[in-house]
Design a protein around this motif. Sequence first.
Motif, mmCIF file in Angstrom:
data_model
loop_
_atom_site.group_PDB
_atom_site.id
_atom_site.type_symbol
_atom_site.label_atom_id
_atom_site.label_comp_id
_atom_site.label_asym_id
_atom_site.label_seq_id
_atom_site.Cartn_x
_atom_site.Cartn_y
_atom_site.Cartn_z
ATOM 1 N N VAL A 185 51.210 72.694 -19.499
ATOM 2 C CA VAL A 185 52.473 72.830 -20.226
ATOM 3 C C VAL A 185 52.775 74.304 -20.452
ATOM 4 C CG1 VAL A 185 53.740 72.285 -22.341
ATOM 5 C CG2 VAL A 185 52.128 70.615 -21.384
ATOM 6 N N ILE A 193 57.806 73.034 -20.214
ATOM 7 C CA ILE A 193 57.781 72.660 -18.804
ATOM 8 C C ILE A 193 56.460 71.947 -18.570
ATOM 9 C CG2 ILE A 193 57.875 73.486 -16.433
ATOM 10 C CD1 ILE A 193 59.052 75.916 -18.934
ATOM 11 N N GLN A 194 56.522 70.667 -18.206
ATOM 12 C CA GLN A 194 55.333 69.832 -18.073
ATOM 13 C C GLN A 194 55.028 69.621 -16.594
ATOM 14 O OE1 GLN A 194 56.383 66.263 -20.207
ATOM 15 N NE2 GLN A 194 56.810 67.357 -22.110
ATOM 16 N N VAL A 195 53.794 69.961 -16.185
ATOM 17 C CA VAL A 195 53.431 69.862 -14.770
ATOM 18 C C VAL A 195 52.014 69.325 -14.633
ATOM 19 C CG1 VAL A 195 54.872 71.862 -14.251
ATOM 20 C CG2 VAL A 195 52.442 72.180 -14.601
ATOM 21 N N THR A 198 51.581 72.260 -9.275
ATOM 22 C CA THR A 198 52.867 72.664 -8.711
ATOM 23 C C THR A 198 53.019 74.174 -8.783
ATOM 24 O OG1 THR A 198 55.242 72.245 -8.848
ATOM 25 C CG2 THR A 198 54.083 72.487 -10.910
ATOM 26 N N PHE A 200 56.140 77.144 -9.675
ATOM 27 C CA PHE A 200 57.504 77.300 -10.174
ATOM 28 C C PHE A 200 57.650 78.646 -10.863
ATOM 29 C CE2 PHE A 200 54.827 75.355 -13.301
ATOM 30 C CZ PHE A 200 55.172 75.926 -14.508
ATOM 31 N N LEU A 213 61.904 75.465 -9.221
ATOM 32 C CA LEU A 213 60.718 74.797 -8.683
ATOM 33 C C LEU A 213 60.556 75.073 -7.192
ATOM 34 C CD1 LEU A 213 58.367 72.799 -9.160
ATOM 35 C CD2 LEU A 213 59.968 70.953 -8.609
ATOM 36 N N SER A 217 56.419 68.923 -8.835
ATOM 37 C CA SER A 217 57.400 68.311 -9.729
ATOM 38 C C SER A 217 57.149 68.786 -11.150
ATOM 39 C CB SER A 217 57.295 66.781 -9.669
ATOM 40 O OG SER A 217 58.200 66.175 -10.568
ATOM 41 N N VAL A 218 58.225 69.064 -11.878
ATOM 42 C CA VAL A 218 58.092 69.443 -13.286
ATOM 43 C C VAL A 218 59.150 68.719 -14.104
ATOM 44 C CG1 VAL A 218 57.192 71.743 -12.747
ATOM 45 C CG2 VAL A 218 59.631 71.450 -13.155
ATOM 46 N N LYS A 219 58.815 68.520 -15.361
ATOM 47 C CA LYS A 219 59.764 67.965 -16.319
ATOM 48 C C LYS A 219 60.009 69.014 -17.389
ATOM 49 C CE LYS A 219 60.585 64.033 -19.427
ATOM 50 N NZ LYS A 219 60.010 62.781 -19.990
ATOM 51 N N VAL A 220 61.272 69.336 -17.620
ATOM 52 C CA VAL A 220 61.649 70.338 -18.613
ATOM 53 C C VAL A 220 62.283 69.609 -19.796
ATOM 54 C CG1 VAL A 220 62.995 72.417 -19.063
ATOM 55 C CG2 VAL A 220 62.040 72.017 -16.778
#
Length: 333
Positions: A185, A193-195, A198, A200, A213, A217-220
């Motif tokens: 994180v 930003i959770q990975v 990856t 980025f 990115l 894959s990441v989740k923001v």
Amino acid sequence: MNYSDFNEEDFAADDFFQRWVLEQDIESESFWQNWLVDHPEKRLIVKKAQWIVQNVSFTETWSPAERAAMWQTIQANLVPDVKEEAPVIPLWRRLGWVAAASIVLVLGSVGLFYSLWNEQEIKTSFGEMRQIKLADGSTVTLNANSTLKIPNDFLGKPSREVWIEGEAFFDVTQRIVKAGKVPFVVHANNLTIQVLGTAFNVINRREKIDVALEHGSVKVVDEQNTTNAVVLKPGEKVSQVAQKAPLVKQAVQIEDYTSWKENVILFKQKSLTELAEMMKDMYDIDVVIDNPALKQETFTGSFPADSAEVFFDKLEKMYPIAIHKDGKVFHLK
């Protein structure tokens, strides 16, 4: 060198250890981060030694007895688990008033000492770039005028977490333990930003955040409004122009956001106002746009990351702009 039996004083006196603490070059950073992974029982001792290197300077004129007195004072005042069996002789009787005053200044930094136990802070200056290898094998390339904060228990929590101000490129390795995959994180102001694994780029400057990115894959997620969240695919970027503002996703050319790692600054359709901000953020160069009509004009080009002067040379040759330099200030008209 076998460091397994070293105490605080041994570490603080070691040249290679001092190099890591004071210079943080890639070789020493990689060695000590990996050494701490293999010797977690030494983390507290290492943190104490780090503080000593950063805050205490022995003079060559001090005798061995005076040096011993200095160490005794440090241990008695800063190391909770060390107990003195004999009474401590007042410091000013051993070192004199000047040296005692120096120790008062050192002991006044106890708050800093304890903060160093909690996290490591790595900074770059204007025009500087630095690569850091984290304890899990991930690498972070830190751009100019940026700060990375790493908690000392980085590997001891359910997720690996770091904090970034400025700009950095993250190449994250997967970490798997018995309980499963350990998330990575990155915190940038109010965004996370959770990975897992990856690569980025993150820009966190002037209250604006960009996450681009490269692969994986990441989740923001906006921590202030968790419904304000975006999942990125390779070649996508998400931006937030201010706290609580909506997250905006778009497709981008990823090299526009990562070329700086290869010592090339690319800019495409950037306004002079944006370019002036970049010069200030990365090089501490002030750009004054004397002609207001130029502020929203857009420009495209590139220049070496280690030579900001080339940017102004190219700008003047490629576009009808007159540039006048006054010290560190560039006037554009």
